[in-house]
Design an enzyme around this catalytic site. Structure first.
Site, PDB file in Angstrom:
ATOM      1  N   CYS A  30       0.824  -1.256   0.050  1.00 56.25           N
ATOM      2  CA  CYS A  30      -0.100  -0.187  -0.285  1.00 56.25           C
ATOM      3  C   CYS A  30       0.623   1.268  -0.504  1.00 56.25           C
ATOM      4  CB  CYS A  30      -0.567   0.172   1.830  1.00 56.25           C
ATOM      5  SG  CYS A  30      -1.395   1.671   1.757  1.00 56.25           S
ATOM      6  N   CYS A  33      -0.028   3.695   2.941  1.00 56.39           N
ATOM      7  CA  CYS A  33       0.718   2.883   4.088  1.00 56.39           C
ATOM      8  C   CYS A  33       1.820   3.230   4.195  1.00 56.39           C
ATOM      9  CB  CYS A  33       0.605   1.964   3.995  1.00 56.39           C
ATOM     10  SG  CYS A  33      -1.457   1.391   3.986  1.00 56.39           S
TER      11      CYS A  33
END
Length: 105
Positions: A30, A33
Site C-alpha cells: 500500500c 501506508c
C-alpha cells in the site's frame, strides 16, 4: 518504535490498555501506508509512556481487520478502554492524528 499488533497480542496490548491506543492498519503493498508509516513511528516516540501506538498488517492479521470492518488502508483507529472512539482513513498529516489522539488523553 510502534508495536506490531498481531492476533495473538491485540487483546492484551490494545484492548486492555489503560492508555489511549492508536492502531495503524496497513500492508506492504500500500503506497499511502508507506507515507503514513514514518508519521506513526514519530508519534510513537512523541507519546512514549502516554499512549500505546501500534500497527496491524492486514494481510497477516485478517481477523482483526475484519472485526473492525477495515476496507480501506491506511485506516487508523483510536481506542480508549477497548472501544473505538475515533478513526482516520487515508494518508493524513501528523497534526490530524495527534489532535485526535490528544482529544482522548
Amino acid at each position: 518504535m510502534a508495536l506490531e499488533f498481531t492476533e495473538a497480542n491485540f487483546d492484551e496490548l490494545a484492548l486492555q490498555s489503560d492508555k489511549p491506543v492508536l492502531v495503524d492498519f496497513w500492508a506492504e503493498w500500500c503506497g499511502p501506508c508507506r507515507m503514513v508509516g514514518p508519521i506513526v513511528e514519530e508519534i510513537s516516540k512523541d507519546y512514549e509512556g502516554k499512549a500505546i501506538i501500534g500497527k496491524v498488517n492486514v494481510d497477516e492479521n485478517p481477523s482483526i481487520s475484519s472485526k473492525y470492518g477495515i476496507r480501506n488502508i491506511p485506516t487508523i483507529l483510536f481506542l480508549k478502554n477497548g472501544e473505538v472512539v475515533d478513526k482516520s482513513v487515508g494518508a493524513v498529516p501528523k497534526n490530524i492524528l495527534t489532535d485526535k489522539l490528544d482529544a482522548h488523553m
